[in-house]
Design an enzyme around this catalytic site. Structure first.
Site, PDB file in Angstrom:
ATOM      1  CB  THR A  86      -0.999   0.087   1.171  1.00  0.00           C
ATOM      2  OG1 THR A  86      -1.856  -1.046   1.137  1.00  0.00           O
ATOM      3  CG2 THR A  86      -1.861   1.338   1.063  1.00  0.00           C
ATOM      4  CD1 TRP A 130      -1.806  -5.673   2.635  1.00  0.00           C
ATOM      5  CD2 TRP A 130      -1.385  -6.493   4.668  1.00  0.00           C
ATOM      6  NE1 TRP A 130      -2.623  -5.029   3.541  1.00  0.00           N
ATOM      7  CE2 TRP A 130      -2.388  -5.503   4.788  1.00  0.00           C
ATOM      8  CE3 TRP A 130      -0.964  -7.161   5.827  1.00  0.00           C
ATOM      9  CZ2 TRP A 130      -2.962  -5.155   6.018  1.00  0.00           C
ATOM     10  CZ3 TRP A 130      -1.533  -6.820   7.045  1.00  0.00           C
ATOM     11  CH2 TRP A 130      -2.520  -5.832   7.127  1.00  0.00           C
ATOM     12  CG  ASN A 176      -5.142  -7.188   3.831  1.00  0.00           C
ATOM     13  OD1 ASN A 176      -5.878  -7.032   4.793  1.00  0.00           O
ATOM     14  ND2 ASN A 176      -5.039  -6.289   2.864  1.00  0.00           N
ATOM     15  CD  GLU A 177      -8.635  -5.123   1.987  1.00  0.00           C
ATOM     16  OE1 GLU A 177      -8.273  -4.567   0.940  1.00  0.00           O
ATOM     17  OE2 GLU A 177      -8.943  -4.493   3.026  1.00  0.00           O
ATOM     18  CD  GLU A 252      -7.318  -2.788   6.244  1.00  0.00           C
ATOM     19  OE1 GLU A 252      -6.655  -3.836   6.142  1.00  0.00           O
ATOM     20  OE2 GLU A 252      -7.317  -1.892   5.373  1.00  0.00           O
ATOM     21  NE  ARG A 377     -11.994   1.456   0.697  1.00  0.00           N
ATOM     22  CZ  ARG A 377     -10.777   1.487   1.262  1.00  0.00           C
ATOM     23  NH1 ARG A 377     -10.577   0.934   2.444  1.00  0.00           N
ATOM     24  NH2 ARG A 377      -9.783   2.082   0.672  1.00  0.00           N
TER      25      ARG A 377
END
Ligand SMILES: *[C@@H]1O[C@H](CO)[C@@H](O)[C@H](O)[C@H]1NC(C)=O
Ligand SMILES: *[C@@H]1O[C@H](CO)[C@@H](O)[C@H](O)[C@H]1NC(C)=O
Ligand SMILES: *[C@@H]1O[C@H](CO)[C@@H](O)[C@H](O)[C@H]1NC(C)=O
Ligand SMILES: *[C@@H]1O[C@H](CO)[C@@H](O)[C@H](O)[C@H]1NC(C)=O
Ligand SMILES: *[C@@H]1O[C@H](CO)[C@@H](O)[C@H](O)[C@H]1NC(C)=O
Ligand SMILES: *[C@@H]1O[C@H](CO)[C@@H](O)[C@H](O)[C@H]1NC(C)=O
Ligand SMILES: *[C@@H]1O[C@H](CO)[C@@H](O)[C@H](O)[C@H]1NC(C)=O
Length: 664
Positions: A86, A130, A176-177, A252, A377
């Site tokens: 990120t 991640w 992660n995601e 998160e 969001r």
């Protein structure tokens, strides 16, 4: 004439609507699991570690010290995966598959976990990857290619935390995601159990809520997973997620600029994640905004610390929003049930109540207005909040026991008036279980029997100052494996190592042998690069020494526009040199827009010096003190970072003696 029953409905109903009961007589609700912050995902604490004392310890106190500031109860960290996650890359404990090369001193997350534990031994630790080094996928881009390999990699991290740092990891995540893999999750549970790590709970899947469907369909998977972790739920969860019967966490959330609206977002979701979504933990991405402002998601942390060179840092409203809950609760307390201590307020806002089951009561009330509490969001459906008088009645086991409640107060402001953060007000009298409170907009109240809360403070941090010029670093004063101050790796990982050269004692070395298993969209660039400096600089002169062990190329660049997952698309002025005897100047990292090129004589296995001078629309490059080019460059981009990098992934690249002589 108005009939008598109508008077009743007109005048009594509104009053009756604004009355709330806090009642445990039909039992309590879910167990409170704590509020936390995430360091990493990625590189979000990069600049923090470089702060000088006493500022560094002060910042850590605001985050972790009980009864001081945010007093966090959970600390979640990235398990470095050698890829962009990120706002930068974080170093893996295993850059390659050789267990002998494993290392538990890289990066700053170990240090940060120890600092958190030092302040609060009860803080829970949570690790989540991640991205992964390439070898984990055995050459594929699928980390689940061989679940045994991945489980072994993760177990090494958990065991390394213990054996090298005496850190007990409480929770472990999946990826992660990104997709989860039920076979891997079950295997991970089995591996943990068989290695005596039964107490490490699996949180899945740090993404949307599809995992709930898998859990409902697969009993073995259900047994393997202890908690459901969802991201950015917008305070709501699916019916299936509730049906699993598992504790649900917003593992998160937040990710909003830490201005007053960010403070409003945080306060609203801390309450409403339980009120609307039965979630019992909320974890902020990120813990602290400690990455250059020009990188993605500027200041989406509970506070800001982006100037290690000046010591300046900012304690922002989310720190105090967290304090309103954390300083009056402990993990293991219980929420009151919905409608009996947790609900929306009739004229907007919400309240939750919690108890330790031993006579303590904490009530947290928030009245965040819509436009002042939008998170990044998801979208926030419209609602209204207005000033209101709220009457509370305590019933059940606490009814006769509580005669007064301590009051702590925050008011966020969106005009020129001064906000109030976490201020102690006179205690409120509770008579026969009842009390009432006048509520205005954008306020947080905590009413509690707990007496230990404190608003910690230090003298104001030093004044803000821009990145210093001139700037020099010969990298000789760092521990081996650490990262050089202020360099923000965007691809690859640069660590300090012994250079074994009389002129270069310690130097910076690129440590990643392969293009990793990435998580960025579009992708990580197929080269390594690290950023430094002030993104607002328009002109600069800087130099660095480099050494290429075998063959390949390195580059230096200026006016570099973007990092994070957009690193691949960055523009600027790039000066590339190669052991094949050529150099190139491009205006992009993709090497598509060539400004000029020529012959160079970069030696193999010998140190050389690269220098770049950019002023207005003119750029001059030097190799070992000799001018290599002097060329006109496009007028855009006008400003950006300084960067250094390598043309491929390998560990043969070294850098030393970084120096910025001029920049503005
Ligand atoms: C890794 O891939 C190679 C082939 O590329 C294969 O021979 C080997 O068995 C694989 N190892 C694992 C652990 O999957
Ligand atoms: C390790 O940490 C525990 C607390 O978790 C502490 O009791 C113990 O003394 C520590 N051991 C060492 C060797 O520091
Ligand atoms: C979940 O939350 C709803 C309110 O949104 C509440 O009615 C319900 O009782 C809660 N269920 C559980 C199991 O916590
Ligand atoms: C409440 O919590 C405090 C710690 O803050 C503790 O000392 C006290 O015994 C608890 N019980 C009551 C009834 O206050
Ligand atoms: C909020 O209040 C305005 C003005 O009274 C009204 O028009 C609007 O419908 C309300 N919105 C909601 C979501 O209740
Ligand atoms: C580079 O730094 C080293 C110390 O690490 C120093 O001895 C050497 O003189 C420097 N070289 C140059 C070219 O500045
Ligand atoms: C990166 O470039 C090398 C050649 O330099 C190539 O072999 C490799 O496939 C590329 N990797 C990716 C992910 O594009």
């Amino acid at each position: 004439m108005v009939p008598k029953w109508m008077w009743t409905s007109i005048f009594l109903l509104p009053v009756a609507l604004c009355a709330y009961t806090i009642d445990d007589s039909s039992g309590l609700g879910r167990t409170y699991d704590g509020i936390g912050g995430i360091s990493g995902g990625g590189a979000t604490s990069r600049l923090l570690v470089n702060y000088a004392e006493p500022y560094r310890s002060q910042i850590l106190d605001y985050l972790f010290k009980p009864n001081f500031g945010a007093s966090l109860q959970i600390f979640k960290v990235e398990i470095g995966g050698d890829a962009q996650s990120t706002d930068g890359t974080e170093s893996s404990h295993m850059h390659n598959s050789n267990p002998k090369d494993a290392n538990y001193d890289r990066g700053y997350e170990w240090w940060l976990m120890k600092e958190a534990k030092k302040r609060n031994p009860d803080i829970k630790l949570y690790g989540l990857p991640w991205a992964f080094p390439k070898w984990v996928g055995n050459g594929t881009s699928d980390p689940y290619h061989n679940p045994d390999v991945l489980a072994g990699y993760i177990l090494n991290w958990i065991k390394g935390a213990k054996s090298h740092h005496n850190l007990t990891i409480d929770y472990i995540g999946i990826w992660n995601e990104r997709p989860y893999n039920p076979t891997y999750i079950k295997l991970l549970r089995k591996s943990l159990d068989s290695e005596g790590l039964q107490n490490v709970q699996i949180i899945a899947a740090d993404n949307l809520q599809f995992i709930s469907i898998s859990i409902l369909e697969d009993q073995e998977l259900a047994k393997a997973i202890q908690k459901i972790g969802v991201h950015y739920p917008g305070t709501e969860v699916t019916q299936q997620t509730i049906q699993t019967g598992k504790p649900i966490w917003a593992s998160e959330d937040y990710s909003t600029n830490n201005n007053e609206i960010g403070g409003g977002c945080w306060a609203r979701i801390l309450n409403q994640n339980y009120v609307n979504g039965n979630m019992t933990s909320t974890i902020s991405w990120n813990l602290i905004a400690s990455y250059y402002d020009a990188l993605p998601y500027t200041r989406d942390g509970l506070m800001t610390a982006i100037e290690p060179w000046s010591g300046h840092y900012e304690v922002t409203s989310p720190i105090w929003g967290a304090a309103h809950t954390t300083q009056f609760t402990e993990i293991g307390w219980k929420y009151f049930k919905h409608g009996a201590g947790a609900a929306h307020l009739d004229k907007g806002g919400s309240y939750v109540s919690l108890t330790d089951g031993k006579g303590n009561l904490t009530i947290v009330i928030e009245t965040m207005s819509h436009d002042h509490s939008k998170c990044i969001r998801p979208g926030l459906p419209p609602y209204n909040v207005s000033a209101q008088t709220a009457s509370f009645t305590i019933k059940g086991s606490l009814a006769s026991k509580i005669t007064s409640l301590n009051v702590w107060y925050t008011k966020l402001t969106f005009d020129s008036s001064t906000p109030t953060y976490f201020e102690k007000k006179p205690a409120i009298k509770v008579s026969q279980g009842s009390f009432s409170l006048d509520l205005q907009l954008d306020e947080i109240y905590t009413l509690s029997t707990v007496t230990t809360a404190q608003k910690g403070s230090y003298p104001a941090s030093p004044a803000s100052a821009p990145f210093p010029v001139p700037y020099q670093d010969n990298f000789d004063s760092y521990p081996i494996h650490s990262e050089a101050n202020n360099f923000a790796d965007q691809s690859g990982v640069y660590e300090i190592h012994q250079a074994n050269d009389p002129d270069h004692k310690l130097a910076m070395r690129q440590m990643i042998p392969d293009y990793p298993i990435i998580r960025c969209i579009p992708a990580d660039p197929n080269l390594t690069v690290s950023y430094i400096g002030n993104h607002n600089w328009k002109d600069a002169t800087f130099s660095i020494d480099s050494m290429i062990e075998v063959n390949g190329g390195v580059f230096i660049a200026f006016r570099v526009t973007k990092g994070g997952c957009q690193t691949k698309n960055a523009e600027g002025v790039y000066f590339w040199v190669n052991t094949n005897g050529t150099f190139t100047v491009t205006s992009d990292i993709g090497h598509k827009d060539v400004i000029t090129k020529g012959m160079s004589s970069v030696p193999v296995a010998k140190w050389f010096t690269l220098k770049l001078q950019v002023e207005g629309t003119q750029a001059t490059g030097y190799l070992n003190g000799k001018q290599a080019f002097n060329t006109k460059i496009p007028g855009t981009p006008k400003n950006g970072f300084i960067a250094i990098g390598t043309t491929d992934f390998s560990t043969q690249y070294w850098f030393d003696n970084f120096s910025v002589t001029k920049a503005s």
